[in-house]
Every structure is written in structure tokens, then in C-alpha cells.
Design an enzyme around this catalytic site. Structure first.
Site, PDB file in Angstrom:
ATOM      1  N   LYS A   1     -14.493 -20.558  50.702  1.00 13.73           N
ATOM      2  CA  LYS A   1     -13.473 -21.277  51.472  1.00 13.73           C
ATOM      3  C   LYS A   1     -13.106 -20.517  52.742  1.00 13.73           C
ATOM      4  O   LYS A   1     -13.009 -21.108  53.831  1.00 13.73           O
ATOM      5  CB  LYS A   1     -12.237 -21.498  50.601  1.00 13.73           C
ATOM      6  CG  LYS A   1     -12.469 -22.444  49.436  1.00 13.73           C
ATOM      7  CD  LYS A   1     -11.256 -22.503  48.515  1.00 13.73           C
ATOM      8  CE  LYS A   1     -11.515 -23.400  47.316  1.00 13.73           C
ATOM      9  NZ  LYS A   1     -10.352 -23.452  46.392  1.00 13.73           N
TER      10      LYS A   1
ATOM     11  N   CYS B   1      -8.350 -18.867  48.805  1.00 15.13           N
ATOM     12  CA  CYS B   1      -7.922 -18.596  47.427  1.00 15.13           C
ATOM     13  C   CYS B   1      -8.546 -19.614  46.478  1.00 15.13           C
ATOM     14  O   CYS B   1      -8.827 -20.749  46.870  1.00 15.13           O
ATOM     15  CB  CYS B   1      -6.399 -18.678  47.291  1.00 15.13           C
ATOM     16  SG  CYS B   1      -5.470 -17.515  48.303  1.00 15.13           S
ATOM     17  N   ASP B   2      -8.725 -19.200  45.237  1.00 17.03           N
ATOM     18  CA  ASP B   2      -9.141 -20.138  44.198  1.00 17.03           C
ATOM     19  C   ASP B   2      -8.647 -19.627  42.852  1.00 17.03           C
ATOM     20  O   ASP B   2      -8.655 -18.411  42.602  1.00 17.03           O
ATOM     21  CB  ASP B   2     -10.658 -20.303  44.157  1.00 17.03           C
ATOM     22  CG  ASP B   2     -11.064 -21.454  43.256  1.00 17.03           C
ATOM     23  OD1 ASP B   2     -10.987 -22.610  43.717  1.00 17.03           O
ATOM     24  OD2 ASP B   2     -11.426 -21.205  42.087  1.00 17.03           O
ATOM     25  N   SER B   3      -8.213 -20.559  42.004  1.00 18.59           N
ATOM     26  CA  SER B   3      -7.654 -20.191  40.703  1.00 18.59           C
ATOM     27  C   SER B   3      -8.396 -20.882  39.569  1.00 18.59           C
ATOM     28  O   SER B   3      -8.837 -22.027  39.710  1.00 18.59           O
ATOM     29  CB  SER B   3      -6.165 -20.572  40.630  1.00 18.59           C
ATOM     30  OG  SER B   3      -5.414 -19.908  41.621  1.00 18.59           O
TER      31      SER B   3
ATOM     32  N   GLY C   1      -8.675 -15.707  42.827  1.00 16.19           N
ATOM     33  CA  GLY C   1      -9.449 -14.924  43.784  1.00 16.19           C
ATOM     34  C   GLY C   1      -8.871 -15.058  45.181  1.00 16.19           C
ATOM     35  O   GLY C   1      -8.356 -16.116  45.553  1.00 16.19           O
TER      36      GLY C   1
END
Length: 475
Positions: free
Chosen positions: A65, A158-160, A195
């Protein structure tokens, strides 16, 4: 001036976490194909996606991203840096207007809804507007821009994902999947991983890290599950729950970083910024009064006017300016847009231009103009125009050449129209990317005057058409 932060996410909770911490980020959606990104990285490692740990997955997606948005900004900056031609500046408020000398108007091209009385653009046709001209390169030199920044903007991806009993859960997207997951989570313990990837646009340096929190869920009932699903909240959040929303009451306890559960760890983001040599407080661009703004009151009734919703402000630079002309203009740093032209492959003459059919809710809604909007902090007007036209109309900056501009200067506010041609051998496929447009299309130049044009565009079109023809004749 603070260092701008670009959030590569449309997540409202992530934006709100930053805003409450003193940072109003610029929101830029990455449009990353997440399954494809995971497949590519897994293949590069010689494994399957199922073999990747939850930490690897969130780091892969956060990086993808941030890199996608970084590349989009790089394309914008490169096209702007190669801009050529003249920058013409017009000063309509200096011109005498015998028709209405007491109420000089505006050529505002606005992005947000206001009353027609405040934002309807002024017709300057028939008025001799004084102008000056200079090479675009002379104007760009020494002024703020993406390419001249020594630090930033910082781009944060960001990624969850939620880990429960060895299974990685992202967003459920459907009621059936959410129901199944919520039943499995009842009374259980899981881990929420987020992340983070932070890129400094000025240097190109990248730093990464992941946060983790352990969550213990209560023994909620089937009725709780059905009512929670009915809110719609669990369908589009990692793990099918939130900490700050309806789902927060069903979390008994947390071990680890609570901010990461919302989708963005402030302590980790601060540490990553420090690794890039940026003080966290250098990112602050929100005051306490911004967090709780004072109400405005109607002069006639004394009633408090409703505050604009946060979702109407997407970046530093969005907002209304009370101009010396007595009108409101959108863009605290000014605004700009792209007038993109297509030329005949045989004659080189201009045949079409990209036009935006403005959403009904916008100022002068239902009229036709060009895609554009407010200039963000740290951008030049050309960079802002290229970014806005890409976001709104899919005008890809790497496929066009900037050949000139016209700046309508009102003193405290200005609007810059950027003239551009498709590069030889390149094709731009415009489309409406958001709700600010009813449609975006290539319009034959001879048909432009027949459209219901935004007042400012109707006024400017004869001069703009003549300038495009002149520019095409020498290129």
C-alpha cells in the site's frame, strides 16, 4: 510548516487516531489488490500464501500500500518537474467592472457543497483582465513542491489481521462469514497484528514494523452476535470486531498495543518516523481548537450552525477561504485542475478535452468543468492539479505532458488551470473515481460551448480553447 503525512488508507478509524494525536493526514487510497500482492510475495519466497505467517502477511500488504501511493506521487512529481511553457497570471479583481463594481465575484472551482449565493462563480466575460506571463520553470524554482522537499511527505501504509487458533482473518465482507467468525471468537483469545510501512518521499527511505495485541473476548450470546452484525460494523474490519465501536464491549481485556487494534499504532509510528530522522512533533498540524472547533452562529436566528463533517476534510489544505471579493473559495492553499486535450494523430490539432460533469450536491452542481480541487500542504499548484485529476478522473500523470498554465489570482486565493496534452503514443482513459462527478468523458472541443458549463469555465473557455490551439500548433 509541519511535515505532511500521507495515509495510504481510507480507514476512518486510522484517520481519527492520527487526528486525535495532532496529525491531519492526507488520505490516499492505494487500490492494492491484496490477494494478488500476497500471491506474488509468496511465489517469490517459494511458498504458498497459507505458509506465510500473520506477521509476514500484514507486512507485505502494508508495504504494498505504501509503495503504491509512493509511486503515484512519484509519477505526479516527475510530470510536474517536466512542465514547460508559460504561466499566465490574471488579476480579475483589479479590473474595473462597470456592471457590478461593488461585488467582484469569484472564479472558484469548488469541491464541496455550499449555498449557491456563496460559491456561484463570477462571470468575468467582457472584462479586460490584466495579466502577466512568465516561464513555468521560473515560477517553480524555489517554491514548495514535492520534488524540492528535504523531508517528507511521509507515506504510511498499514494492514491488520486477526490470528485465532492458527487461522488468519482479514475482513469478512459478508454476514455469513462474520457470524461464523464471531461464534468462534466467543470466549476465546486471539492476536491482532498490524503491519506498518513508512516511506520518506524526499529520500525514498523505507522503514517497517508490526504491532501485536492479545485480546480476550467475553462469552457473548447469539443475540449479541445478530445485533452486532445488524449494525454493519463487523463486515469491513479485520477480525470482525472493533475496539472503538460497538464491538469494544465484548473485549474483556487486552495485552499489548491497544492502538494497533484500531489499525495504527502511534508508538510504533513514532519510532518509525524517528528512524527516518523525523521528530513526531514535526508532523503535528492540528491544534486543540481543531479537535473541538467553536460553533458558528446564524446572524439572524442566533442558532448554532452545524459543523462540517470530518469526512469532508480529506487533507491539510481542504477548507473554505473568505476572499477579498466577498465570496468563499475552496482550498486554504488555493486550488487547481487539469484541462487535458487530445490531438489528432494526423494534423496535430486539438480534437477533444476531458470534462467533468459535476455532482448535483457540489457548488453549481450539474454543470461541466474540469477535474481539480484544493492544493495540499507541500504541493505546488501543478502537483495538486495532477493529483486531483488522477484521483477524481483517472488522468494518469505519466501519460500526459504539462504545456502551460493560467492562474486566476484573487490575492488571498487563486485557481490554476493546468494545460496538458496526451503524450504521443499514450492514451488516457478518464473515468469518475468518486462521488464528486456524475461522469467524466472526452468531449469534442466544438461541443464544449454547448454543455451547461460552470460559470467560470463558460467565461474562460474561449481563451482556453484559443490557447490550446496555439499550444498544439507549436508542438
Amino acid at each position: 510548516m509541519s511535515i505532511p503525512l500521507i495515509l495510504a488508507s481510507q480507514s476512518r478509524p486510522r484517520r481519527d487516531v492520527l487526528f486525535s494525536a495532532g496529525i491531519c493526514p492526507t488520505i490516499r487510497v492505494s487500490h492494492v489488490d491484496e490477494p494478488a500482492a500476497l500471491e506474488r510475495e509468496a511465489a517469490a519466497l517459494g511458498v504458498t500464501v497459507n505458509d506465510l505467517s500473520v506477521e509476514q502477511r500484514v507486512m507485505i500488504l502494508a508495504t504494498a500500500k505504501a509503495e503504491a501511493v509512493h509511486q503515484a506521487y512519484r509519477n505526479i512529481a516527475d510530470t510536474a518537474a517536466h512542465a514547460r511553457g508559460e504561466r499566465v497570471v490574471g488579476f480579475p479583481l483589479r479590473a474595473a467592472d462597470d456592471r457590478d463594481a461593488s461585488s467582484a465575484g469569484t472564479a472558484a472551482r469548488t469541491d464541496s457543497a455550499q449555498s449557491a449565493d456563496e460559491t456561484k462563480t463570477r462571470d468575468f466575460s467582457g472584462i479586460a483582465i490584466p495579466t502577466v506571463a512568465e516561464p513555468i520553470a521560473d515560477f517553480v524554482d524555489g517554491r514548495p513542491s514535492l520534488t524540492r522537499s528535504k523531508a517528507g511527505p511521509l507515506i504510511l501504509g498499514c494492514d491488520s489481521m486477526f490470528l485465532l487458533d492458527g487461522e488468519c482473518y482479514g475482513k469478512p465482507h459478508s454476514e455469513e462469514v462474520a457470524r461464523e467468525r464471531l461464534r468462534a471468537m466467543r470466549g476465546a483469545t486471539g492476536e491482532l497484528w498490524t503491519g506498518h510501512c513508512l516511506i520518506d518521499f524526499a529520500s525514498g527511505r523505507m522503514v517497517r514494523g508490526a504491532s501485536k495485541a492479545t485480546l480476550h473476548f467475553c462469552e457473548y450470546s447469539d443475540l449479541d452476535i445478530e445485533r452486532y452484525i445488524a449494525t454493519g460494523e463487523p463486515l469491513e474490519v479485520a477480525g470482525s470486531f472493533t475496539l472503538e465501536g460497538f464491538g469494544g464491549a465484548f473485549i474483556d481485556s487486552i495485552e499489548g498495543d491497544p492502538h494497533g487494534i484500531i489499525g495504527l499504532s502511534l508508538p510504533l509510528a513514532r519510532r518509525l518516523a524517528a528512524q527516518l530522522g523525523v521528530e513526531w512533533t514535526d508532523l503535528w498540524n492540528v491544534t486543540r481548537s481543531d479537535l473541538a472547533p467553536d460553533a458558528e452562529y446564524d446572524a439572524k436566528t442566533g442558532a448554532a450552525k452545524p459543523l462540517p463533517p470530518k469526512e469532508n476534510v480529506h487533507q491539510p489544505g481542504d477548507g473554505w477561504v473568505d476572499c477579498a471579493c466577498g465570496r468563499k473559495h475552496w482550498g486554504t492553499n488555493g486550488a487547481s485542475g487539469v484541462l487535458l486535450a487530445r490531438r489528432s494523430e494526423t494534423t496535430g490539432e486539438v480534437t477533444h478535452v476531458v470534462m467533468q460533469h459535476r455532482a448535483v450536491w457540489s457548488a453549481e452542481g450539474g454543470t461541466w468543468g474540469i477535474p481539480g480541487g484544493a492544493t495540499a500542504d507541500g504541493e505546488s499548484p501543478i502537483e495538486g492539479a495532477l493529483r486531483e485529476s488522477y484521483e477524481e478522473a483517472n488522468i494518469t500523470p505519466e501519460d500526459i505532458d504539462v504545456v502551460g498554465s493560467y492562474c486566476e489570482d484573487h490575492g488571498p486565493w487563486s485557481y490554476t488551470t493546468v494545460f496538458a496534452f496526451e503524450k504521443p503514443g499514450h492514451r488516457v482513459e478518464p473515468k469518475a473515481n468518486d462521488d464528486e462527478s456524475m461522469e467524466i468523458e472526452w468531449v469534442p472541443v466544438d461541443d464544449v460551448p454547448n454543455r451547461k458549463l460552470l460559470t467560470a469555465m463558460r467565461t474562460d473557455w474561449p481563451n482556453f480553447a484559443a490557447r490550446l490551439r496555439a499550444l498544439a500548433a507549436v508542438r
